[in-house]
Scaffold this motif. Structure first.
Motif, PDB file in Angstrom:
ATOM      1  N   LEU A 156       0.828  -1.210   0.000  1.00 26.40           N
ATOM      2  CA  LEU A 156       0.000   0.000   0.000  1.00 26.40           C
ATOM      3  C   LEU A 156       0.863   1.261   0.000  1.00 26.40           C
ATOM      4  CD1 LEU A 156      -2.929  -0.774   2.463  1.00 26.40           C
ATOM      5  CD2 LEU A 156      -2.982  -0.733  -0.018  1.00 26.40           C
ATOM      6  N   GLU A 157       1.991   1.190   0.668  1.00 21.53           N
ATOM      7  CA  GLU A 157       2.887   2.344   0.729  1.00 21.53           C
ATOM      8  C   GLU A 157       3.313   2.782  -0.668  1.00 21.53           C
ATOM      9  OE1 GLU A 157       7.329   3.398   2.550  1.00 21.53           O
ATOM     10  OE2 GLU A 157       6.281   1.547   3.108  1.00 21.53           O
ATOM     11  N   TYR A 158       3.432   1.811  -1.587  1.00 25.34           N
ATOM     12  CA  TYR A 158       3.821   2.136  -2.961  1.00 25.34           C
ATOM     13  C   TYR A 158       2.606   2.441  -3.837  1.00 25.34           C
ATOM     14  CZ  TYR A 158       7.802  -0.516  -1.142  1.00 25.34           C
ATOM     15  OH  TYR A 158       8.824  -0.990  -0.367  1.00 25.34           O
ATOM     16  N   LEU A 159       1.486   1.755  -3.578  1.00 22.98           N
ATOM     17  CA  LEU A 159       0.322   1.868  -4.453  1.00 22.98           C
ATOM     18  C   LEU A 159      -0.469   3.149  -4.248  1.00 22.98           C
ATOM     19  CD1 LEU A 159      -1.363  -1.667  -4.670  1.00 22.98           C
ATOM     20  CD2 LEU A 159      -0.517  -0.279  -6.553  1.00 22.98           C
ATOM     21  N   LEU A 160      -0.729   3.508  -2.995  1.00 23.05           N
ATOM     22  CA  LEU A 160      -1.657   4.609  -2.732  1.00 23.05           C
ATOM     23  C   LEU A 160      -1.222   5.946  -3.342  1.00 23.05           C
ATOM     24  CD1 LEU A 160      -2.827   3.822   0.911  1.00 23.05           C
ATOM     25  CD2 LEU A 160      -4.029   3.435  -1.232  1.00 23.05           C
ATOM     26  N   PRO A 161       0.066   6.316  -3.271  1.00 20.12           N
ATOM     27  CA  PRO A 161       0.452   7.586  -3.937  1.00 20.12           C
ATOM     28  C   PRO A 161       0.161   7.577  -5.430  1.00 20.12           C
ATOM     29  CG  PRO A 161       2.159   6.861  -2.422  1.00 20.12           C
ATOM     30  CD  PRO A 161       1.190   5.736  -2.522  1.00 20.12           C
ATOM     31  N   LEU A 162       0.359   6.431  -6.076  1.00 19.48           N
ATOM     32  CA  LEU A 162       0.076   6.352  -7.509  1.00 19.48           C
ATOM     33  C   LEU A 162      -1.412   6.460  -7.773  1.00 19.48           C
ATOM     34  CD1 LEU A 162       2.532   3.507  -8.573  1.00 19.48           C
ATOM     35  CD2 LEU A 162       2.783   5.957  -8.957  1.00 19.48           C
ATOM     36  N   LEU A 163      -2.210   5.848  -6.925  1.00 26.31           N
ATOM     37  CA  LEU A 163      -3.663   5.924  -7.096  1.00 26.31           C
ATOM     38  C   LEU A 163      -4.155   7.352  -6.925  1.00 26.31           C
ATOM     39  CD1 LEU A 163      -4.692   2.704  -5.156  1.00 26.31           C
ATOM     40  CD2 LEU A 163      -4.987   3.103  -7.599  1.00 26.31           C
ATOM     41  N   ARG A 164      -3.615   8.047  -5.934  1.00 24.96           N
ATOM     42  CA  ARG A 164      -4.035   9.437  -5.716  1.00 24.96           C
ATOM     43  C   ARG A 164      -3.571  10.312  -6.877  1.00 24.96           C
ATOM     44  NH1 ARG A 164      -1.848   8.316  -0.362  1.00 24.96           N
ATOM     45  NH2 ARG A 164      -3.547   7.675   1.014  1.00 24.96           N
ATOM     46  N   ALA A 165      -2.371  10.047  -7.380  1.00 23.85           N
ATOM     47  CA  ALA A 165      -1.834  10.856  -8.471  1.00 23.85           C
ATOM     48  C   ALA A 165      -2.687  10.745  -9.723  1.00 23.85           C
ATOM     49  CB  ALA A 165      -0.403  10.450  -8.778  1.00 23.85           C
ATOM     50  N   GLN A 166      -3.323   9.612  -9.904  1.00 23.35           N
ATOM     51  CA  GLN A 166      -4.159   9.427 -11.085  1.00 23.35           C
ATOM     52  C   GLN A 166      -5.513  10.114 -10.947  1.00 23.35           C
ATOM     53  OE1 GLN A 166      -4.439   5.254 -11.927  1.00 23.35           O
ATOM     54  NE2 GLN A 166      -2.457   5.206 -12.958  1.00 23.35           N
ATOM     55  N   SER A 167      -5.786  10.646  -9.746  1.00 24.80           N
ATOM     56  CA  SER A 167      -7.057  11.350  -9.515  1.00 24.80           C
ATOM     57  C   SER A 167      -8.242  10.534 -10.034  1.00 24.80           C
ATOM     58  CB  SER A 167      -7.044  12.722 -10.209  1.00 24.80           C
ATOM     59  OG  SER A 167      -5.983  13.503  -9.730  1.00 24.80           O
ATOM     60  N   GLU A 168      -8.369   9.400  -9.455  1.00 25.67           N
ATOM     61  CA  GLU A 168      -9.448   8.512  -9.897  1.00 25.67           C
ATOM     62  C   GLU A 168     -10.801   9.194  -9.759  1.00 25.67           C
ATOM     63  OE1 GLU A 168     -10.694   3.926  -9.027  1.00 25.67           O
ATOM     64  OE2 GLU A 168     -10.073   5.200  -7.371  1.00 25.67           O
ATOM     65  N   GLN A 169     -11.616   9.076 -10.811  1.00 27.38           N
ATOM     66  CA  GLN A 169     -12.944   9.693 -10.806  1.00 27.38           C
ATOM     67  C   GLN A 169     -13.794   9.140  -9.673  1.00 27.38           C
ATOM     68  OE1 GLN A 169     -14.802   9.066 -14.587  1.00 27.38           O
ATOM     69  NE2 GLN A 169     -14.522  11.203 -15.126  1.00 27.38           N
ATOM     70  N   ALA A 170     -14.442  10.049  -8.988  1.00 28.11           N
ATOM     71  CA  ALA A 170     -15.342   9.627  -7.905  1.00 28.11           C
ATOM     72  C   ALA A 170     -16.520   8.872  -8.503  1.00 28.11           C
ATOM     73  CB  ALA A 170     -15.842  10.839  -7.142  1.00 28.11           C
ATOM     74  N   GLN A 171     -16.746   7.709  -7.933  1.00 23.57           N
ATOM     75  CA  GLN A 171     -17.861   6.909  -8.452  1.00 23.57           C
ATOM     76  C   GLN A 171     -19.180   7.428  -7.896  1.00 23.57           C
ATOM     77  OE1 GLN A 171     -17.205   2.811  -7.707  1.00 23.57           O
ATOM     78  NE2 GLN A 171     -15.336   2.736  -8.908  1.00 23.57           N
ATOM     79  N   GLU A 172     -20.208   7.236  -8.663  1.00 20.92           N
ATOM     80  CA  GLU A 172     -21.534   7.685  -8.249  1.00 20.92           C
ATOM     81  C   GLU A 172     -21.958   6.931  -6.986  1.00 20.92           C
ATOM     82  OE1 GLU A 172     -23.035   8.140 -12.833  1.00 20.92           O
ATOM     83  OE2 GLU A 172     -24.507   7.727 -11.272  1.00 20.92           O
ATOM     84  N   GLY A 173     -22.533   7.697  -6.040  1.00 21.44           N
ATOM     85  CA  GLY A 173     -22.890   7.112  -4.750  1.00 21.44           C
ATOM     86  C   GLY A 173     -24.124   6.251  -4.849  1.00 21.44           C
ATOM     87  N   GLU A 174     -23.906   5.085  -5.275  1.00 20.92           N
ATOM     88  CA  GLU A 174     -25.023   4.142  -5.389  1.00 20.92           C
ATOM     89  C   GLU A 174     -24.813   2.992  -4.404  1.00 20.92           C
ATOM     90  OE1 GLU A 174     -26.873   0.749  -6.365  1.00 20.92           O
ATOM     91  OE2 GLU A 174     -25.035   0.970  -7.468  1.00 20.92           O
ATOM     92  N   GLU A 175     -25.847   2.614  -3.706  1.00 24.06           N
ATOM     93  CA  GLU A 175     -25.766   1.750  -2.538  1.00 24.06           C
ATOM     94  C   GLU A 175     -24.981   0.465  -2.802  1.00 24.06           C
ATOM     95  OE1 GLU A 175     -28.096   4.298  -0.163  1.00 24.06           O
ATOM     96  OE2 GLU A 175     -26.907   2.559   0.292  1.00 24.06           O
TER      97      GLU A 175
END
Length: 799
Positions: free
Chosen positions: A616-635
């Motif tokens: 996670l220490e390596y993955l999370l910065p890359l995930l944040r850098a990609q600015s993943e689109q917020a998914q629609e809040g569906e249950e």
């Protein structure tokens, strides 16, 4: 009739001390002393060969001095005298004289083989240190330093790790050489004994290391080979260096206690002598004291020296087996025996050849006394064990019984085969080999029987699992427990009781291994497998068959960790990022490059060789850098587990259908669809809490459905498992699921430390084939059979 009633003989009386009868001093022995001893049992030709070996050794070590200040030749000469006292043959004596020549001088094994024959050279090779890091160094190396070219820098000294590995390699080399010639180990034990006697000349660190190695390896080895005299002295010498204050205090206390008991000891010896004389038995009676290391072990359970009734025992030596039994009868007529304390090791010798009669009686003043009765040959076997083989073999056909040396030799062959097996199974690590030897062969043994009467020797504390693997690997891999056969009832049927895998076997039990083809090794087995051989075979099985389980567990662990951090879990993008990290030149890539494939990373996560936090220490910065689109809040959007289509029905155009993860409906559940114009249809159980809002806010979005209209690829079935917490529980659950051919997409585990309960919630991916409910019920039944599981139910958390 001889007697030693006027003194107490100590069990740790050394081989050299027993030679005092021949007026030998304890130091500065000479060649004449050696020849005087060996001429009592060797031929003139053998004596000439021994002289030649001494001459070469003396010349090779000429000018070399030990740290104790004595000439170097003194050490091999002392060792040779120890072997002569054991009546080892000429090749063994010659090897003792030459055993340091190859290691410390310019002579090679080929030189020794050419002059004295391959037999002597092979024994010397077996006791020569394994030296893979440094070349040979002669004792006169300082004198040759001037001849060394200036540019030739000396090799750096080996590290502590290297030294430990060299010691382990040396032990392995010696034990495996013993498989070819037993004189190797007898010589090595004599060599170690003399080194321990002169250990005071070494540095404190060397004293501690040598004493510890002696305590852990060489004294247990002597015990296993039945060499009681060598074992006792090695143990006491190691004890004196490892715990000097305790040793001295115990020595004083024992001396005082023996002094107090001396009048009683003399009275008992006198009574035994008189009884043997009345019976017409020619006997030698002596009192015998436990050695200090043995007393120290005894004190751990008994508390005080005064409470150890067998601190002093009594020994009666006679000429024949018949006289042993005759003497026993007269002793029991004289004093009442204690129930259950009569042992006949003459009719049933120990596997190392030990023979004797043991009895404990209520003797003078109604005090307990332990008495041992044996012949003089049996005494030699008890003192020297394997080393008595050569002496007793020469006497077969005369007055000696061949039983003892044949038994000791048979026992030696049996455990040499075990050594060879470990050599095949542990080829890479000498440390593993030595640890296996220390744990399995050198520890106290018990003897159990198969229903067919075969004897199996195992370390004390062994379980049915250890016995199963001792019989055959396949039996071990499918061991489900054991039946202990206790006795026979009135009708002639055997009475048995079932015991689990972790049951501790007792000596003398008849053990029938129970197998089940559905049973297989799990990580939990490692916690109660006692022998190194069993543990190694379990690890080998797990390494072969656990990859798929670990692959699944690894993906689940990373998936859960990603979701806990606010991401969507494992998907193709995560896999791509992991591959990207491996391709980079960074500390992260260095960690992941150790694994050849992406699957290897997940397997490492499953085995916990690699921790999720590090990934996670390596993955999370890359995930944040990609600015993943917020998914629609569906249950239920986090629960998309596949694409499905409606059959011919109310919804036209074969709309995209998804089973809601919030309630995970399966066939048989009453269901309702929720239609999203842009996303398709979500299928919920009709009692799902999420539906309440749709009924109140957008009732038109609800669609009546039945299972005939849905064609899924698989279903998701969450289950709750309640169990008594234990090590390996989650892994065993995962193994059962994997064996059933079912994927586990998520798993969580919580424990209640006070109640020692664990609750595991696992989501199972059930293939959409005929009989879904039957599949689920089968897996639930299998999960209920996992050790310590209390209940298993389908989780209906959304009600």
């Amino acid at each position: 009739m001889a007697t030693n009633s006027d003194k107490v003989m100590n069990e740790s009386t050394s081989v050299a001390q027993t030679m005092r009868k021949r007026d030998f001093p304890l130091s500065r022995m000479t060649l004449e002393d050696l020849l005087k001893e060996t001429q009592q049992y060797l031929t003139p030709h053998d004596m000439e060969r021994i002289k030649s070996a001494y001459d070469l050794a003396n010349q090779a070590h000429k000018g070399a001095v030990r740290r104790s200040g004595e000439p170097y030749i003194q050490h091999p000469l002392e060792v040779a005298l120890l072997l002569a006292g054991m009546r080892i043959d000429a090749d063994g004596i010659m090897a003792a004289l030459l055993h340091d020549v190859v290691e410390d001088t310019d002579y090679s094994l080929e030189d020794l083989s050419e002059q004295f024959g391959p037999g002597v050279a092979n024994i010397v090779d077996g006791v020569t240190k394994f030296d893979a890091l440094a070349g040979k160094q002669a004792p006169n190396e300082k004198d040759k330093a001037a001849e060394t070219p200036a540019e030739a820098e000396p090799a750096p000294p080996p590290s502590l790790v290297d030294k430990r590995r060299l010691r382990s390699e040396t032990v392995r080399k010696m034990l495996l050489a013993m498989a070819e010639d037993p004189r190797v180990v007898v010589l090595k034990l004599a060599d170690r004994l003399h080194n321990m006697r002169t250990l005071s000349a070494m540095s404190p660190t060397q004293q501690q290391n040598t004493a510890r190695e002696t305590s852990e390896i060489y004294s247990p080895l002597a015990r296993r080979l039945g060499m009681a005299i060598v074992q006792a002295e090695l143990e006491d010498l190691a004890f004196s260096y490892l715990e000097p204050e305790k040793y001295l205090r115990l020595a004083r206390e024992v001396e005082e206690e023996v002094r107090k008991r001396q009048p009683y000891i003399e009275r008992v010896c006198q009574s035994l002598n008189e009884e043997m004389k009345r019976a017409g038995i020619r006997a030698e009676v002596c009192a015998w004291q436990k050695h200090l290391a043995s007393i120290n072990r005894k004190l751990m359970s008994s508390g005080e020296i005064g409470q150890i009734h067998d601190l002093i025992s009594f020994r009666i030596l006679v000429d024949t087996d018949n006289e042993c039994y005759l003497a026993l009868g007269h002793i029991h007529a004289l004093w009442r025996p204690k129930d259950g304390r009569i042992k006949d090791f003459i009719a049933n010798p120990k596997l190392n050849g030990y023979q004797s009669l043991h009895t404990t009686v209520f003797g003078l003043d109604n005090r307990l006394a332990e008495i041992q009765i044996r012949t003089h040959d049996m005494q030699r076997t008890a003192d020297y064990g394997l080393a008595s083989y050569w002496y007793l073999k020469e006497r077969v056909g005369k007055e000696a019984s061949p039983n003892s040396w044949r038994l000791s030799y048979r026992e030696m062959v049996a455990w040499i085969e075990q050594l060879r097996e470990w050599q095949r199974e542990l080829p890479q690590s000498a440390d593993e080999f030595v640890e296996a030897v220390k744990g399995d062969i050198f520890q106290e043994q018990i003897f159990v029987f198969t229903p067919k009467g075969e004897v199996k020797d195992l370390p004390r504390g062994s379980t049915p699992l250890d016995m199963a693997y001792r019989i055959h690997t396949d039996i071990g891999d499918h061991c489900a427990g054991a039946r202990i056969i206790t006795n026979m009832d009135d009708s002639g049927h055997l009475v048995t009781r079932l015991v689990p895998l972790d049951y501790e076997l007792k000596g003398g039990e008849i053990v029938d291994i129970v197998t089940n083809r559905t049973v297989h090794p799990t990580r939990d087995w490692l916690s109660f497998a006692r022998t190194a051989a069993a543990r190694n075979k379990i690890r080998r099985y797990l390494k072969t068959y656990e990859r798929e389980i670990n692959l699944q567990l690894g993906r689940e662990r990373l998936d859960l960790a990603l979701k806990a951090s606010g991401t969507a879990g494992i998907n193709e993008r995560i896999d791509e990022l992991l591959q990207q990290i491996r391709a980079e030149n960074s500390s992260a890539s260095a960690t992941l490059k150790k694994y050849a494939t992406l699957d290897d990373i997940y397997v490492a996560l499953g085995r916990e060789d690699l921790y999720v936090e590090n990934v996670l220490e390596y993955l999370l910065p890359l995930l944040r850098a990609q600015s993943e689109q917020a998914q629609e809040g569906e249950e239920c959007s986090d629960g998309l587990n596949g694409h499905y289509h409606l059959g011919e029905g109310e919804v036209s155009g074969r709309s995209l259908v998804k089973l809601a993860r919030c309630c995970c409906p399966i066939p048989g559940d009453s269901i309702v669809g929720v239609l999203h114009p842009s996303k398709g249809m979500y299928v919920h159980r009709s009692d799902c809490r999420v539906l309440r809002r749709y009924r109140d806010q957008t009732p038109g979005a609800l669609v009546e459905l039945n299972w005939l209209q849905i064609e899924p690829e698989y279903y998701m079935a969450p289950v709750n498992i309640v169990a008594h917490d234990r090590s390996g529980l989650l892994r065993d659950v995962a193994a059962v699921v994997a064996d059933a051919g079912i994927n586990m997409t998520a798993v969580t585990s919580t424990t209640n430390a006070s109640l020692q309960k664990a609750v595991i919630t696992a989501t199972l991916e059930i293939p959409a084939v005929e009989g879904v409910l039957d599949q689920i019920e089968r897996i639930l039944r299998r999960l209920r059979q996992v050790k310590n599981v209390v209940s298993v139910e389908r989780a209906l958390s959304s009600k």
